[in-house]
Motif scaffolding. Structure first.
Motif, PDB file in Angstrom:
ATOM      1  N   ARG A 162       4.567   2.506   2.380  1.00 56.00           N
ATOM      2  CA  ARG A 162       5.428   3.657   2.092  1.00 56.00           C
ATOM      3  C   ARG A 162       4.522   4.857   1.881  1.00 56.00           C
ATOM      4  N   ILE A 163       5.053   6.034   2.128  1.00 54.03           N
ATOM      5  CA  ILE A 163       4.274   7.245   1.868  1.00 54.03           C
ATOM      6  C   ILE A 163       5.045   8.144   0.911  1.00 54.03           C
ATOM      7  N   ALA A 164       4.410   8.453  -0.224  1.00 50.74           N
ATOM      8  CA  ALA A 164       4.992   9.401  -1.164  1.00 50.74           C
ATOM      9  C   ALA A 164       4.411  10.769  -0.855  1.00 50.74           C
ATOM     10  N   VAL A 165       5.231  11.784  -0.889  1.00 49.52           N
ATOM     11  CA  VAL A 165       4.755  13.131  -0.578  1.00 49.52           C
ATOM     12  C   VAL A 165       4.912  14.005  -1.801  1.00 49.52           C
ATOM     13  N   MET A 166       3.812  14.627  -2.222  1.00 45.33           N
ATOM     14  CA  MET A 166       3.892  15.524  -3.366  1.00 45.33           C
ATOM     15  C   MET A 166       3.857  16.955  -2.909  1.00 45.33           C
ATOM     16  N   SER A 167       4.565  17.802  -3.647  1.00 42.18           N
ATOM     17  CA  SER A 167       4.598  19.212  -3.308  1.00 42.18           C
ATOM     18  C   SER A 167       4.708  20.007  -4.593  1.00 42.18           C
ATOM     19  N   ILE A 175       0.860  -1.180   0.000  1.00 42.07           N
ATOM     20  CA  ILE A 175       0.000   0.000   0.000  1.00 42.07           C
ATOM     21  C   ILE A 175       0.896   1.230   0.000  1.00 42.07           C
ATOM     22  N   LEU A 176       0.806   2.005  -1.075  1.00 44.64           N
ATOM     23  CA  LEU A 176       1.592   3.223  -1.186  1.00 44.64           C
ATOM     24  C   LEU A 176       0.664   4.405  -0.930  1.00 44.64           C
ATOM     25  N   GLY A 177       0.968   5.155   0.125  1.00 46.99           N
ATOM     26  CA  GLY A 177       0.140   6.316   0.441  1.00 46.99           C
ATOM     27  C   GLY A 177       0.650   7.548  -0.276  1.00 46.99           C
ATOM     28  N   PHE A 178      -0.248   8.453  -0.602  1.00 46.02           N
ATOM     29  CA  PHE A 178       0.151   9.730  -1.211  1.00 46.02           C
ATOM     30  C   PHE A 178      -0.304  10.875  -0.331  1.00 46.02           C
ATOM     31  N   ALA A 192       8.265  17.859   3.866  1.00 47.67           N
ATOM     32  CA  ALA A 192       8.369  17.498   2.451  1.00 47.67           C
ATOM     33  C   ALA A 192       7.214  18.096   1.665  1.00 47.67           C
ATOM     34  N   ALA A 193       6.025  18.111   2.268  1.00 41.35           N
ATOM     35  CA  ALA A 193       4.848  18.639   1.573  1.00 41.35           C
ATOM     36  C   ALA A 193       4.986  20.126   1.283  1.00 41.35           C
TER      37      ALA A 193
END
Ligand SMILES: Nc1ncnc2c1ncn2[C@@H]1O[C@H](COP(=O)(O)OP(=O)(O)OP(=O)(O)O)[C@@H](O)[C@H]1O
Ligand SMILES: [Mg+2]
Lengths: 333, 511
Positions: B475-480, B289-292, B501-502
């Motif tokens: 894992r958590i992906a952070v978008m910015s 499970i990849l979180g965003f 990171a955000a």
């Protein structure tokens, strides 16, 4: 109806197949009453209403209109509209007439060509409006002019008198019912079955309800929409064959104003112009109501302008009634 | 049990007396009585379908109760319509988004009160006033002349909130205002709520996010099955107790079992669209499970839509199951056929067939399974399938024949989740899957996602709820600002590192 606490579905018992009679009655009662009411009123008011002549007028008018109305119901359900039905009918009839009269082709070949013509017009309507995302109102308005113009070109603006070679279809009858009548009823039944029992029918309703949601669930709405316009085109050609056969001739201005008559019939039947809601059988009732109304007013000696005023009022009244029927139907489900 | 009447308090602003409301086959509200005090934040909690929104709709004039009465400032109050309620100082932010997608932000905000000059809309005025209203909520990056359709669900929600806040009112109902908001926007909203509180406004706050309720509420009222269960001082009750009152039982823990991810299922390379999504690359494994995470408008939803080909991408490729040639995905249809599911964040516009039955909503993406012969739908097969998946999600309804439009917000969301479980794709992209879903059902969905991952599905979850992501993700992906700022494996993230990171992309842009 019992009022109970909101609860999670009863998941232990398998889902029952329940026929909802209340909804069924709400669905059809109004239309049946309206039709019967009209017949009774005209029967009481006019001595000549229950005459073979009236019956013939109605029986002649119904088949072609019903067949086109099946298609119109479909288009309205996908939130489109087809204004070109009358012209496409004329063009298909013209092709049929010219091929038989000028080129002396057999009825079957000419019929195939007429059906092909209708299909082509429908495909053009569908493909153009889908490919360029144009409102079908505009595209079919264009087709209304194009097909009418072509019908005049093909026939050189002359009515094509074909004679009995084409008359056989209308002249055939089975068990006391004329072939056109049988074709119309079968088209309506099949049309309703396809609408309520097939994947195609489900897609139509879904597209009319929320096209974007359909697209995002992995179903391409475009082929469905094109198919619907193609079906309308073919049905117009079928109607053209029937009318040509009955009159034993094809006129370039056949079916003028048919689009409004058919839209009125479907709307009286409760089909929503906003899409997502409609029923072929109810449209069938709509066609009959309009036909009875027209013939009845004629037997009362009403002039054409009076007929138009009355028909207009009936359409608006039907839509208002449908608004209440819809609310009633919702609360009884 | 503390009863509010035993405490010394100012006279209530709004009193509800024995309100009842029934819909066909269901009692949405049963003899509810409540007092609303000036300057209090009154939280209204309960499971999906408990009747919270119904109560709000009655108070703001959208529906009428069958029986009971309301008093506003001591006077009998029964609003005929929403504008009527508004005139009397009662406003509401609805659970479902109600903006008109084809109009601009400013046009929507001023829809019911267009300032006119010589009969023409005075755009200069509405734009500048809208900008002021938006700034009040910290929405500096939304231009008043942007089309609503171009905004994300979170941004639309903020516009609705800004709209209601800009009108003077004494009683304010907020129905799950934060369901699509991230922490930052929630903070901004809470600042405004505190300001209103100090001005003596009475606020009804409906939410499924318990930590928010703990932060903002003065009193908490629990509804269950349309009935009043309890009203407590927020200070005197723990979250666990509130949840127990809501669901009538104890809840389990969110389990984050350790999974061992399999081979790569989806690899995304240099995905780009305008300046919304800029060179995003990542991969998801089977059984993972990849979180965003990311701020509102950081490009998470758009990234997912690009993978799914819901929008056209400017550049970038998608590779499936370790293949070295890019997958040909040109439309959502291709995507679904390739085994990718996308649950969209906007259930009303992009997901549901509202007037149609639950059954048709669930089976839509795979009709072939219930229509085995030449496209004829088998009624029995379809009912059974729909029923089965409605049951997995415990959708609360009379039957699967009920129209989705009649369901409560959370139950509508469950229908959409059920649809994609029924479709059974290998790669599941869920954008805000638990938006509007109650605490109990949320846990069930977490379990479900975890089970699906164990079965070898690759799962991507976009969520505005950081706690949720931290609970379920491997894992958590952070978008910015349209870029992928960081990816943290489980155990290496903290709330602070994710937030940093955000924000990183925006800092860089500001320099
Ligand atoms: N228009 C309607 N027709 C029929 N039933 C309805 C209608 N609106 C609401 N209901 C029913 O009333 C009950 C309460 O719904 P309500 O929307 O108030 O729940 P809620 O507490 O807001 O839930 P959620 O947390 O999911 O938003 C539900 O069982 C719902 O199905
Ligand atoms: Mg609600």
């Amino acid at each position: 109806m019992t009022v109970q606490e909101a609860k999670v579905l009863d998941y232990e018992t398998p889902p029952p197949r329940r026929v909802n009679y209340t909804a069924f009655v709400v669905e059809y009662l109004g239309l049946v009453l309206a039709l019967v009411g009209l017949i009774v009123i005209f029967g009481l008011r006019s001595r000549s209403f229950f005459s073979p002549a009236t019956f013939r007028t109605i029986a002649n008018q119904i088949p072609a209109t019903v067949i086109v109305a099946v298609g119109m119901t479909y288009v309205l359900i996908i939130a489109g509209i087809d204004l070109s039905v009358g012209s496409v009918l004329a063009l298909s009839g013209a092709v049929l007439g010219v091929l038989m009269k000028e080129y002396h082709l057999s009825l079957f070949v000419a019929m195939a060509a007429a059906l092909g013509t209708g299909l082509l017009c429908g495909l053009v309507n569908g493909i153009v409006s889908v490919r360029w995302r144009l409102p079908s109102f505009i595209v079919t308005l264009g087709m209304l002019e194009i097909a009418r113009g072509l019908a005049h070109m093909v026939t050189e603006s002359r009515t094509q008198y074909i004679g009995s070679a084409v008359g056989v279809i209308a002249a055939t009858s089975l068990a006391g019912l004329s072939l056109p009548f049988i074709i119309a009823i079968l088209t309506a039944l099949l049309g309703q079955l396809v609408l309520s029992c097939t994947v195609f029918g489900r897609y139509m309703v879904a597209i009319g309800t929320n096209e974007e949601a359909v697209r995002l669930s992995g179903v391409d709405p475009r082929p469905v929409k094109i198919a619907v316009f193609a079906i309308v085109g073919v049905l117009c050609a079928v109607a053209a064959i029937i009318d040509t056969s009955r009159l034993e001739s094809a006129a370039p201005n056949a079916g003028a104003g048919l689009e409004l008559q058919v839209i009125a019939a479907t709307v009286i039947g409760g089909t929503s112009l906003m899409g997502g809601r409609g029923s072929v059988i109810r449209s069938l009732f709509g066609v009959m109501i309009i036909a009875v109304l027209g013939a009845g007013l004629a037997t009362l000696g009403a002039r054409d302008e009076t007929k138009r005023v009355v028909t207009g009022c009936v359409i608006v009244a039907a839509v208002i009634l449908d608004y209440y029927r819809h609310r009633l139907g919702r609360s009884s489900r | 049990m503390l009863k509010h009447t035993t405490l010394p308090m100012p006279p209530p602003l709004l009193q509800l007396r024995l309100l009842s409301k029934a819909y066909p086959g269901v009692r949405a509200l049963a003899e509810i009585s409540l007092d609303l005090l000036p300057g209090e934040v009154h939280a209204l909690v309960g499971e999906n379908g408990a009747g919270k929104s119904t109560l709000g709709r009655i108070v703001c004039g959208l529906t009428h109760s069958d029986s009971g009465q309301m008093l506003l400032r001591g006077q009998p109050y029964s609003p005929a319509s929403r504008p009527d309620a508004r005139r009397l100082g009662v406003g509401m932010v609805m659970q479902e988004l109600n903006l008109i997608p084809t109009l601009t932000v400013a046009e929507n905000v001023f829809l019911s009160r267009m300032p006119r000059r010589l009969g023409f809309i005075d755009y200069a005025t509405i734009n500048s006033q809208t900008r002021q209203i938006l700034h009040m909520l910290g929405l500096v990056d939304i231009e008043p002349d942007r089309m609503i359709a171009s905004l994300g669900v979170g941004q639309q929600q903020m516009v609705e909130i800004a709209d209601v806040l800009s009108r003077k009112c004494d009683v304010l109902i907020l129905d799950e205002p934060t369901a699509a908001l991230t922490g930052r926007e929630t903070d901004l909203l809470f600042k405004q709520i505190r300001r209103l509180k100090s001005e003596g406004v009475a606020i009804v706050y409906i939410s499924h996010r318990m930590e928010e309720i703990k932060r903002i509420a003065d009193r908490i009222t629990v509804l269950r099955d349309g009935k009043w269960i309890a009203t407590h001082q927020a200070a005197g009750i723990s979250i666990d107790e509130v949840i127990r009152l809501m669901v009538g039982r104890e809840l389990g823990e969110a389990s984050s079992r350790k999974r061992t991810p399999g081979p790569v299922a989806l690899r995304v390379e240099n995905l780009r669209r305008g300046n919304v999504v800029r060179d995003v690359s990542f991969q998801v494994h089977r059984g993972e499970i990849l979180g965003f995470a990311g701020l509102m408008g950081s490009g998470r939803t758009e990234t997912m839509r690009l993978i799914f080909a819901a929008d056209r991408r400017d550049a970038g490729h998608v590779y499936l199951h370790g293949s070295s040639t890019p997958a040909r995905i040109r439309s959502p249809r291709d995507a679904v056929r390739a085994g990718i599911a996308l649950l969209t964040e906007d259930r009303k516009q992009q997901g549901l067939l509202l007037p149609m039955p639950i059954r048709a909503n669930i089976t839509l993406p795979k009709m072939s399974a219930v229509a085995p012969v030449a496209g004829w739908i088998s009624g029995g097969k379809e009912r059974t399938a729909a029923h089965r998946y409605a049951r997995v999600l415990s959708v609360r309804a009379r039957s699967t024949e009920q129209s989705v439009v009649e369901l409560s917000g959370g139950n509508q969301q469950k229908v959409i989740v059920a649809r994609w479980l029924y479709r059974d794709c290998d790669i599941l992209i869920f954008d805000e899957p638990t938006r509007g879903i109650d605490v109990g059902a949320k846990f069930e969905i977490y379990h479900l996602l975890s089970d699906l991952a164990e079965q070898g599905k690759a799962i991507v979850v976009v969520s505005s709820d950081l706690q949720e992501l931290m609970a379920i993700s491997d894992r958590i992906a952070v978008m910015s600002a349209g870029r992928l700022a960081a990816i943290f494996p489980r155990g290496q993230w903290t709330q602070d590192s994710i937030m940093a990171a955000a924000l990183s992309g925006y800092r860089a842009a500001a320099v």
